[in-house]
Design a protein around this motif. Structure first.
Motif, PDB file in Angstrom:
ATOM      1  N   ILE A   1      12.452 -11.672   9.970  1.00 35.88           N
ATOM      2  CA  ILE A   1      12.153 -12.235  10.304  1.00 35.88           C
ATOM      3  C   ILE A   1      10.513 -11.850   9.838  1.00 35.88           C
ATOM      4  CG2 ILE A   1      11.191 -14.664  12.095  1.00 35.88           C
ATOM      5  CD1 ILE A   1      13.996 -13.952  11.766  1.00 35.88           C
ATOM      6  N   ARG A   2       9.844 -11.033   9.962  1.00 40.50           N
ATOM      7  CA  ARG A   2       8.608 -10.549   9.728  1.00 40.50           C
ATOM      8  C   ARG A   2       8.139 -10.448   8.311  1.00 40.50           C
ATOM      9  NH1 ARG A   2       5.312  -8.332  12.872  1.00 40.50           N
ATOM     10  NH2 ARG A   2       3.287  -6.795  12.088  1.00 40.50           N
ATOM     11  N   ALA A   3       9.641  -9.896   7.461  1.00 46.70           N
ATOM     12  CA  ALA A   3       9.507  -9.997   5.880  1.00 46.70           C
ATOM     13  C   ALA A   3       8.955 -10.231   6.111  1.00 46.70           C
ATOM     14  CB  ALA A   3      10.708  -8.634   5.855  1.00 46.70           C
ATOM     15  N   LEU A   4       9.502 -12.152   5.826  1.00 40.87           N
ATOM     16  CA  LEU A   4       9.501 -12.624   5.226  1.00 40.87           C
ATOM     17  C   LEU A   4       8.369 -13.327   4.843  1.00 40.87           C
ATOM     18  CD1 LEU A   4      12.395 -15.259   6.943  1.00 40.87           C
ATOM     19  CD2 LEU A   4      12.705 -14.967   4.538  1.00 40.87           C
ATOM     20  N   ASP A   5       7.560 -13.655   5.923  1.00 45.13           N
ATOM     21  CA  ASP A   5       6.052 -13.583   5.860  1.00 45.13           C
ATOM     22  C   ASP A   5       4.728 -13.474   4.694  1.00 45.13           C
ATOM     23  OD1 ASP A   5       3.600 -15.243   6.041  1.00 45.13           O
ATOM     24  OD2 ASP A   5       3.808 -14.672   8.417  1.00 45.13           O
ATOM     25  N   LYS A   6       4.187 -13.769   3.759  1.00 39.79           N
ATOM     26  CA  LYS A   6       3.902 -13.140   3.005  1.00 39.79           C
ATOM     27  C   LYS A   6       2.809 -12.316   2.866  1.00 39.79           C
ATOM     28  CE  LYS A   6       1.884 -14.025  -1.991  1.00 39.79           C
ATOM     29  NZ  LYS A   6       1.476 -15.453  -2.807  1.00 39.79           N
ATOM     30  N   ILE A   7       2.141 -12.694   3.924  1.00 35.13           N
ATOM     31  CA  ILE A   7       0.806 -12.021   4.789  1.00 35.13           C
ATOM     32  C   ILE A   7       1.255 -11.667   5.875  1.00 35.13           C
ATOM     33  CG2 ILE A   7      -0.532 -13.758   3.862  1.00 35.13           C
ATOM     34  CD1 ILE A   7      -1.391 -14.364   6.923  1.00 35.13           C
ATOM     35  N   ALA A   8       2.414 -10.909   6.281  1.00 38.73           N
ATOM     36  CA  ALA A   8       2.511 -10.317   7.372  1.00 38.73           C
ATOM     37  C   ALA A   8       2.156  -8.577   6.869  1.00 38.73           C
ATOM     38  CB  ALA A   8       4.153 -10.358   7.522  1.00 38.73           C
ATOM     39  N   ARG A   9       1.602  -8.053   8.233  1.00 39.70           N
ATOM     40  CA  ARG A   9       1.557  -6.247   7.548  1.00 39.70           C
ATOM     41  C   ARG A   9       3.085  -5.986   8.391  1.00 39.70           C
ATOM     42  NH1 ARG A   9       0.154  -8.064   3.215  1.00 39.70           N
ATOM     43  NH2 ARG A   9      -1.808  -8.361   3.094  1.00 39.70           N
ATOM     44  N   CYS A  10       3.302  -4.439   7.980  1.00 42.06           N
ATOM     45  CA  CYS A  10       4.059  -3.584   8.551  1.00 42.06           C
ATOM     46  C   CYS A  10       3.126  -3.204   9.506  1.00 42.06           C
ATOM     47  CB  CYS A  10       4.348  -1.945   8.036  1.00 42.06           C
ATOM     48  SG  CYS A  10       5.234  -0.875   8.735  1.00 42.06           S
ATOM     49  N   PRO A  11       3.873  -3.075  11.283  1.00 41.91           N
ATOM     50  CA  PRO A  11       3.107  -2.365  12.028  1.00 41.91           C
ATOM     51  C   PRO A  11       3.097  -1.246  12.595  1.00 41.91           C
ATOM     52  CG  PRO A  11       4.475  -3.830  13.583  1.00 41.91           C
ATOM     53  CD  PRO A  11       5.315  -4.075  11.491  1.00 41.91           C
ATOM     54  N   HIS A  12       3.030  -0.504  11.724  1.00 36.90           N
ATOM     55  CA  HIS A  12       3.258   1.140  11.474  1.00 36.90           C
ATOM     56  C   HIS A  12       1.895   1.852  12.465  1.00 36.90           C
ATOM     57  CE1 HIS A  12       4.773   5.445  11.631  1.00 36.90           C
ATOM     58  NE2 HIS A  12       6.317   4.867  11.944  1.00 36.90           N
ATOM     59  N   PRO A  13       1.771   2.438  13.019  1.00 33.99           N
ATOM     60  CA  PRO A  13       0.669   3.266  13.372  1.00 33.99           C
ATOM     61  C   PRO A  13       0.248   3.842  12.576  1.00 33.99           C
ATOM     62  CG  PRO A  13       2.406   3.168  15.242  1.00 33.99           C
ATOM     63  CD  PRO A  13       3.269   2.935  14.538  1.00 33.99           C
ATOM     64  N   ASP A  14       0.790   4.701  11.666  1.00 31.20           N
ATOM     65  CA  ASP A  14       0.594   5.754  10.948  1.00 31.20           C
ATOM     66  C   ASP A  14       0.467   4.909   9.887  1.00 31.20           C
ATOM     67  OD1 ASP A  14       1.552   7.819  12.709  1.00 31.20           O
ATOM     68  OD2 ASP A  14       3.401   8.057  11.676  1.00 31.20           O
ATOM     69  N   GLY A  15       0.451   3.434   9.804  1.00 32.70           N
ATOM     70  CA  GLY A  15      -0.572   2.828   8.714  1.00 32.70           C
ATOM     71  C   GLY A  15       0.960   1.453   8.019  1.00 32.70           C
ATOM     72  N   ASP A  16       0.172   0.743   7.682  1.00 28.69           N
ATOM     73  CA  ASP A  16       1.296  -0.204   6.246  1.00 28.69           C
ATOM     74  C   ASP A  16       2.162   0.405   5.658  1.00 28.69           C
ATOM     75  OD1 ASP A  16       2.842  -2.367   5.246  1.00 28.69           O
ATOM     76  OD2 ASP A  16       0.798  -3.556   5.583  1.00 28.69           O
ATOM     77  N   LYS A  17       3.955   0.719   5.903  1.00 31.21           N
ATOM     78  CA  LYS A  17       4.882   1.038   5.116  1.00 31.21           C
ATOM     79  C   LYS A  17       4.747   0.076   3.814  1.00 31.21           C
ATOM     80  CE  LYS A  17       6.899   4.227   7.950  1.00 31.21           C
ATOM     81  NZ  LYS A  17       8.405   5.195   8.745  1.00 31.21           N
ATOM     82  N   TRP A  18       4.400  -1.102   4.010  1.00 27.76           N
ATOM     83  CA  TRP A  18       4.668  -2.414   2.958  1.00 27.76           C
ATOM     84  C   TRP A  18       3.445  -2.187   1.721  1.00 27.76           C
ATOM     85  CZ3 TRP A  18       5.948  -6.850   6.717  1.00 27.76           C
ATOM     86  CH2 TRP A  18       7.622  -6.937   7.050  1.00 27.76           C
ATOM     87  N   MET A  19       3.343  -1.225   2.889  1.00 25.84           N
ATOM     88  CA  MET A  19       1.512  -1.507   1.013  1.00 25.84           C
ATOM     89  C   MET A  19       2.208  -0.979  -0.215  1.00 25.84           C
ATOM     90  SD  MET A  19      -1.447  -1.954   2.856  1.00 25.84           S
ATOM     91  CE  MET A  19      -2.443  -1.403   1.704  1.00 25.84           C
ATOM     92  N   SER A  20       3.276  -0.382  -0.533  1.00 23.85           N
ATOM     93  CA  SER A  20       3.345  -0.648  -2.216  1.00 23.85           C
ATOM     94  C   SER A  20       3.808  -1.027  -2.699  1.00 23.85           C
ATOM     95  CB  SER A  20       3.692   0.921  -2.119  1.00 23.85           C
ATOM     96  OG  SER A  20       5.726   0.493  -1.902  1.00 23.85           O
ATOM     97  N   VAL A  21       4.647  -2.204  -1.889  1.00 21.91           N
ATOM     98  CA  VAL A  21       5.002  -3.912  -2.383  1.00 21.91           C
ATOM     99  C   VAL A  21       3.863  -4.869  -2.479  1.00 21.91           C
ATOM    100  CG1 VAL A  21       7.398  -5.179  -1.813  1.00 21.91           C
ATOM    101  CG2 VAL A  21       7.262  -3.316  -0.428  1.00 21.91           C
ATOM    102  N   LEU A  22       4.349  -5.015  -3.911  1.00 26.50           N
ATOM    103  CA  LEU A  22       3.442  -6.298  -4.750  1.00 26.50           C
ATOM    104  C   LEU A  22       3.477  -7.460  -3.987  1.00 26.50           C
ATOM    105  CD1 LEU A  22       3.548  -5.481  -8.319  1.00 26.50           C
ATOM    106  CD2 LEU A  22       2.131  -5.210  -6.809  1.00 26.50           C
TER     107      LEU A  22
END
Length: 91
Positions: A70-91
């Motif tokens: 569900i979270r991954a569907l939203d265009k503006i969603a971000r990965c909530p991992h405390p070590d940093g957004d693991k999705w940052m590399s995904v365009l």
């Protein structure tokens, strides 16, 4: 994406995810009018989540409690991992 029903991985053994529940949530998200991620971005986000040590049963994020599908569907969603957004590399 079809997921087998069964106990919720973060709940007690008495809590079950009914058949079709996540699919219903996905359909609701798509129909909500929120801007959706492109399919290739969505698939890459899921791949990242499924390989994350904070993802349980390729479905539940233990950092925020969301269903990753569900979270991954939203265009503006971000990965909530405390070590940093693991999705940052995904365009």
């Amino acid at each position: 994406m079809s997921l087998k029903p069964g106990p919720c991985p973060s709940c007690s053994q008495n809590s079950n995810i009914p058949p079709g529940y996540i699919e219903d949530l996905i359909r609701d998200k798509i129909n909500s009018g929120v801007e959706l991620a492109e399919e290739k971005v969505y698939k890459e986000r899921l791949r990242i989540c499924e390989n994350c040590d904070s993802c349980v049963d390729k479905m539940l994020c233990m950092k925020c409690g969301c269903f990753v599908q569900i979270r991954a569907l939203d265009k503006i969603a971000r990965c909530p991992h405390p070590d940093g957004d693991k999705w940052m590399s995904v365009l």
